[in-house]
Design a protein around this motif. Structure first.
Motif, PDB file in Angstrom:
ATOM      1  N   SER A  16       0.829  -1.213   0.000  1.00  0.00           N
ATOM      2  CA  SER A  16       0.000   0.000   0.000  1.00  0.00           C
ATOM      3  C   SER A  16       0.861   1.259   0.000  1.00  0.00           C
ATOM      4  N   ASN A  17       1.948   1.203   0.788  1.00  0.00           N
ATOM      5  CA  ASN A  17       2.855   2.357   0.820  1.00  0.00           C
ATOM      6  C   ASN A  17       3.517   2.594  -0.535  1.00  0.00           C
ATOM      7  N   ILE A  18       3.906   1.497  -1.187  1.00  0.00           N
ATOM      8  CA  ILE A  18       4.540   1.626  -2.509  1.00  0.00           C
ATOM      9  C   ILE A  18       3.564   2.227  -3.516  1.00  0.00           C
ATOM     10  N   ILE A  19       2.340   1.713  -3.503  1.00  0.00           N
ATOM     11  CA  ILE A  19       1.318   2.237  -4.422  1.00  0.00           C
ATOM     12  C   ILE A  19       1.051   3.714  -4.128  1.00  0.00           C
ATOM     13  N   LEU A  20       0.988   4.031  -2.827  1.00  0.00           N
ATOM     14  CA  LEU A  20       0.741   5.422  -2.430  1.00  0.00           C
ATOM     15  C   LEU A  20       1.885   6.330  -2.877  1.00  0.00           C
ATOM     16  N   ILE A  21       3.107   5.855  -2.703  1.00  0.00           N
ATOM     17  CA  ILE A  21       4.275   6.650  -3.120  1.00  0.00           C
ATOM     18  C   ILE A  21       4.260   6.881  -4.624  1.00  0.00           C
ATOM     19  N   ILE A  22       3.955   5.823  -5.376  1.00  0.00           N
ATOM     20  CA  ILE A  22       3.927   5.958  -6.842  1.00  0.00           C
ATOM     21  C   ILE A  22       2.844   6.951  -7.270  1.00  0.00           C
ATOM     22  N   GLY A  23       1.651   6.792  -6.682  1.00  0.00           N
ATOM     23  CA  GLY A  23       0.547   7.686  -7.038  1.00  0.00           C
ATOM     24  C   GLY A  23       0.842   9.130  -6.688  1.00  0.00           C
ATOM     25  N   LEU A  24       1.349   9.343  -5.466  1.00  0.00           N
ATOM     26  CA  LEU A  24       1.655  10.711  -5.044  1.00  0.00           C
ATOM     27  C   LEU A  24       2.850  11.284  -5.802  1.00  0.00           C
ATOM     28  N   SER A  25       3.773  10.426  -6.194  1.00  0.00           N
ATOM     29  CA  SER A  25       4.923  10.898  -6.976  1.00  0.00           C
ATOM     30  C   SER A  25       4.468  11.426  -8.333  1.00  0.00           C
ATOM     31  N   ALA A 224      -3.798  24.467 -11.677  1.00  0.00           N
ATOM     32  CA  ALA A 224      -3.431  23.050 -11.740  1.00  0.00           C
ATOM     33  C   ALA A 224      -2.572  22.659 -10.539  1.00  0.00           C
ATOM     34  N   MET A 225      -1.646  23.538 -10.149  1.00  0.00           N
ATOM     35  CA  MET A 225      -0.822  23.269  -8.963  1.00  0.00           C
ATOM     36  C   MET A 225      -1.684  23.108  -7.718  1.00  0.00           C
ATOM     37  N   LEU A 226      -2.578  24.063  -7.530  1.00  0.00           N
ATOM     38  CA  LEU A 226      -3.435  24.019  -6.344  1.00  0.00           C
ATOM     39  C   LEU A 226      -4.370  22.814  -6.386  1.00  0.00           C
ATOM     40  N   ALA A 227      -4.783  22.422  -7.586  1.00  0.00           N
ATOM     41  CA  ALA A 227      -5.643  21.240  -7.716  1.00  0.00           C
ATOM     42  C   ALA A 227      -4.892  19.985  -7.272  1.00  0.00           C
ATOM     43  N   CYS A 228      -3.614  19.892  -7.627  1.00  0.00           N
ATOM     44  CA  CYS A 228      -2.801  18.742  -7.188  1.00  0.00           C
ATOM     45  C   CYS A 228      -2.715  18.689  -5.667  1.00  0.00           C
ATOM     46  N   VAL A 229      -2.564  19.853  -5.044  1.00  0.00           N
ATOM     47  CA  VAL A 229      -2.482  19.909  -3.582  1.00  0.00           C
ATOM     48  C   VAL A 229      -3.816  19.516  -2.950  1.00  0.00           C
ATOM     49  N   LEU A 235      -6.686  12.879  -0.023  1.00  0.00           N
ATOM     50  CA  LEU A 235      -6.246  11.541   0.370  1.00  0.00           C
ATOM     51  C   LEU A 235      -6.207  11.387   1.891  1.00  0.00           C
ATOM     52  N   TRP A 236      -5.976  12.488   2.609  1.00  0.00           N
ATOM     53  CA  TRP A 236      -5.986  12.416   4.074  1.00  0.00           C
ATOM     54  C   TRP A 236      -7.381  12.057   4.589  1.00  0.00           C
ATOM     55  N   LEU A 237      -8.390  12.579   3.923  1.00  0.00           N
ATOM     56  CA  LEU A 237      -9.756  12.235   4.332  1.00  0.00           C
ATOM     57  C   LEU A 237     -10.055  10.767   4.057  1.00  0.00           C
ATOM     58  N   ILE A 238      -9.564  10.314   2.906  1.00  0.00           N
ATOM     59  CA  ILE A 238      -9.820   8.917   2.532  1.00  0.00           C
ATOM     60  C   ILE A 238      -9.051   7.951   3.433  1.00  0.00           C
ATOM     61  N   MET A 239      -7.817   8.321   3.788  1.00  0.00           N
ATOM     62  CA  MET A 239      -6.929   7.400   4.511  1.00  0.00           C
ATOM     63  C   MET A 239      -6.718   7.790   5.969  1.00  0.00           C
ATOM     64  N   HIS A 242      -6.210   4.784   8.045  1.00  0.00           N
ATOM     65  CA  HIS A 242      -5.101   3.890   7.689  1.00  0.00           C
ATOM     66  C   HIS A 242      -3.809   4.439   8.296  1.00  0.00           C
ATOM     67  N   VAL A 243      -3.598   4.150   9.565  1.00  0.00           N
ATOM     68  CA  VAL A 243      -2.496   4.738  10.325  1.00  0.00           C
ATOM     69  C   VAL A 243      -1.140   4.397   9.718  1.00  0.00           C
ATOM     70  N   ARG A 244      -1.001   3.187   9.179  1.00  0.00           N
ATOM     71  CA  ARG A 244       0.298   2.761   8.650  1.00  0.00           C
ATOM     72  C   ARG A 244       0.706   3.547   7.397  1.00  0.00           C
ATOM     73  N   LEU A 245      -0.241   4.218   6.789  1.00  0.00           N
ATOM     74  CA  LEU A 245       0.069   4.998   5.584  1.00  0.00           C
ATOM     75  C   LEU A 245       0.315   6.476   5.896  1.00  0.00           C
ATOM     76  N   HIS A 246       0.098   6.858   7.154  1.00  0.00           N
ATOM     77  CA  HIS A 246       0.186   8.275   7.506  1.00  0.00           C
ATOM     78  C   HIS A 246       1.595   8.836   7.319  1.00  0.00           C
ATOM     79  N   THR A 247       2.599   8.045   7.686  1.00  0.00           N
ATOM     80  CA  THR A 247       3.980   8.543   7.564  1.00  0.00           C
ATOM     81  C   THR A 247       4.328   8.836   6.110  1.00  0.00           C
ATOM     82  N   THR A 248       4.042   7.882   5.248  1.00  0.00           N
ATOM     83  CA  THR A 248       4.317   8.077   3.816  1.00  0.00           C
ATOM     84  C   THR A 248       3.528   9.257   3.264  1.00  0.00           C
ATOM     85  N   LEU A 249       2.262   9.303   3.618  1.00  0.00           N
ATOM     86  CA  LEU A 249       1.404  10.367   3.116  1.00  0.00           C
ATOM     87  C   LEU A 249       1.872  11.732   3.610  1.00  0.00           C
ATOM     88  N   PHE A 250       2.320  11.796   4.855  1.00  0.00           N
ATOM     89  CA  PHE A 250       2.749  13.082   5.404  1.00  0.00           C
ATOM     90  C   PHE A 250       4.052  13.556   4.760  1.00  0.00           C
TER      91      PHE A 250
END
Length: 441
Positions: A16-25, A224-229, A235-239, A242-250
């Motif tokens: 999940s972290n890998i997928i999250l990193i790829i998506g956010l990247s 577009a920049m602000l839309a990305c943000v 994603l914070w609302l969705i996750m 999911h505590v284990r994903l918080h570090t990666t997401l943050f």
């Protein structure tokens, strides 16, 4: 069985972290790309408008003796070339010639009728009295005047008179000039070479079209920049559970904030543009016009403002510039970095006092939010002053008509910087919620 369950959960969490990193990247690359485009478009716009303000500067237009000379000469030349005496003008001119001839005849006979001492004078006086009747001469004056007017209006005479007037006008043109001619020629050569245009008129037409395109592209990039943000925040609302994903997401969220900060401080935040849109007045029945006379133009980013202050010779300006650099740029970078280290580090590093202070308590020294308000107040005040001053130049009557234009506006860089400030505040709140035991009490 018990051992396999944590392993399975760890694998799922890692995936999940890998997928999250790829998506956010991918999303982060999108934000960075649009930030880059915004920055490049802003630089191009600033350069174009600087060239535009130089070409259309009031020094080379309304305040230029050469421009006035050329425009007035054009009108006078056209009046001379197209001149044709009307019937009314002929009648009035004939009457004036008659008056002059009547006066000339009267003075001539008065001079002859004076007492003469010389023999020649006496003989002349006698001959005139015997053979010349003043009344008959006066009666012939109208026909003489008509002949003169007819001769003056003949094609040959008209051509000769126009030639004399034109030559004198050309001589006056050559004797009338100012010191801006050399500088103006250099500017025209510069823009002709850089933009591949023949003259300032073509330059203005091409640049106005280009600026309209750049303005649209710049605002689209900022949105577009602000839309990305916003998506990253969503994603914070969705996750949120999911505590284990918080570090990666943050950590990834911090990178989004860093991009906003870089673009927000380097892209122009305010543009001051005051000009006389049009000045029209009549001379000899024809209109003379000056258009797009730039009175003042300046565009600055936060970095640009700080640079100007630091380069000032006055110590107080240097101090203000240094403080802005420290509390608006350096401290926010340190805060973002400290938050990232805090969320990734082990307990020993997390307990470091400096790190915890920067991560949780240094917000009161962060002047980014104050800068947002300061820029807004500056814009409101400056815009009001310019409107007031330009309104004094507005003149509308039968002889003179002037229209001013105030294009002062906040630029996309300002809105990106506002986005950073809001986003940074939200991240601070999120950090305190996901690490409730780490805040300083």
């Amino acid at each position: 069985m018990t051992t396999q369950q944590p392993d399975t959960q760890a694998k799922k969490s890692g995936l999940s972290n890998i997928i999250l990193i790829i998506g956010l990247s991918i999303l982060l690359c999108g934000e960075a790309y649009y930030g880059y485009r915004l920055r490049q478009n802003s630089i191009e716009k600033e350069q174009i408008k600087e060239d535009y303000s130089m070409v259309n500067n009031i020094t080379f237009g309304l305040f230029s003796v050469n421009q006035w000379r050329d425009k007035i000469s054009e009108v006078v030349n056209r009046q001379v070339t197209d001149f044709k005496m009307t019937a009314k003008q002929k009648k009035e001119l004939q009457k004036e010639v008659e008056n002059q001839l009547h006066g000339l005849v009267s003075k001539t006979f008065a001079q002859i009728n004076k007492p003469q001492k010389s023999l020649k004078g006496k003989l002349t006086k006698f001959a005139v009295k015997q053979f010349v009747d003043p009344k008959k001469i006066q009666a012939q004056v109208p026909s003489f005047a008509k002949t003169i007017i007819t001769k003056i209006n003949s094609p040959a005479s008209t051509k000769r008179l126009k030639s004399i007037a034109t030559s004198k006008l050309n001589q006056l043109e050559q004797e009338t000039y100012d010191s801006t001619e050399v500088a103006n020629d250099a500017v025209i050569k510069y823009i002709s070479k850089k933009y591949h245009v023949a003259d300032p008129v073509e330059f203005n037409d091409r640049i106005n079209t280009r600026l309209a395109f750049i303005n649209k592209a710049t605002y689209n990039s900022s949105l577009a920049m602000l839309a990305c943000v916003v998506v990253a925040l969503g994603l914070w609302l969705i996750m949120r559970k999911h505590v284990r994903l918080h570090t990666t997401l943050f950590v990834m969220s911090l990178l989004f904030a860093f991009v906003l900060l870089v673009v927000g401080t380097t892209a122009p935040i305010i543009e001051v543009d005051a000009r006389i849109h049009a000045l029209n007045f009549s001379i000899l029945g024809e209109k003379i016009a000056f258009e797009n006379q730039v009175l003042f133009y300046q565009s600055k980013s936060i970095i640009g403002i700080i640079e100007v202050l630091i380069k000032q010779p006055k110590p107080d300006s240097v101090v203000i510039g240094a403080l802005l650099l420290l509390f608006v740029i350096i401290l926010p970078i340190l805060r973002l970095t400290a938050k990232g280290i805090h969320i990734l580090a082990n307990d020993r590093i997390r307990k470091n006092g400096v790190l915890r202070y920067l991560a949780f308590e240094s917000g009161k020294w962060d002047m980014a939010d104050v800068m947002v308000v300061g820029i807004l107040m500056t814009y409101i005040g400056l815009n009001g002053i310019l409107k007031s001053q330009l309104s004094n130049l507005e003149i509308h009557n039968d002889v003179l008509n002037t229209m001013t234009e105030n294009n002062t506006a906040l630029q996309p860089g300002y809105f990106v910087f506002v986005g950073y400030v809001v986003y940074a505040i939200i991240l601070s709140v999120i950090l305190k919620r996901i690490t409730p035991n780490d805040t300083i009490i």
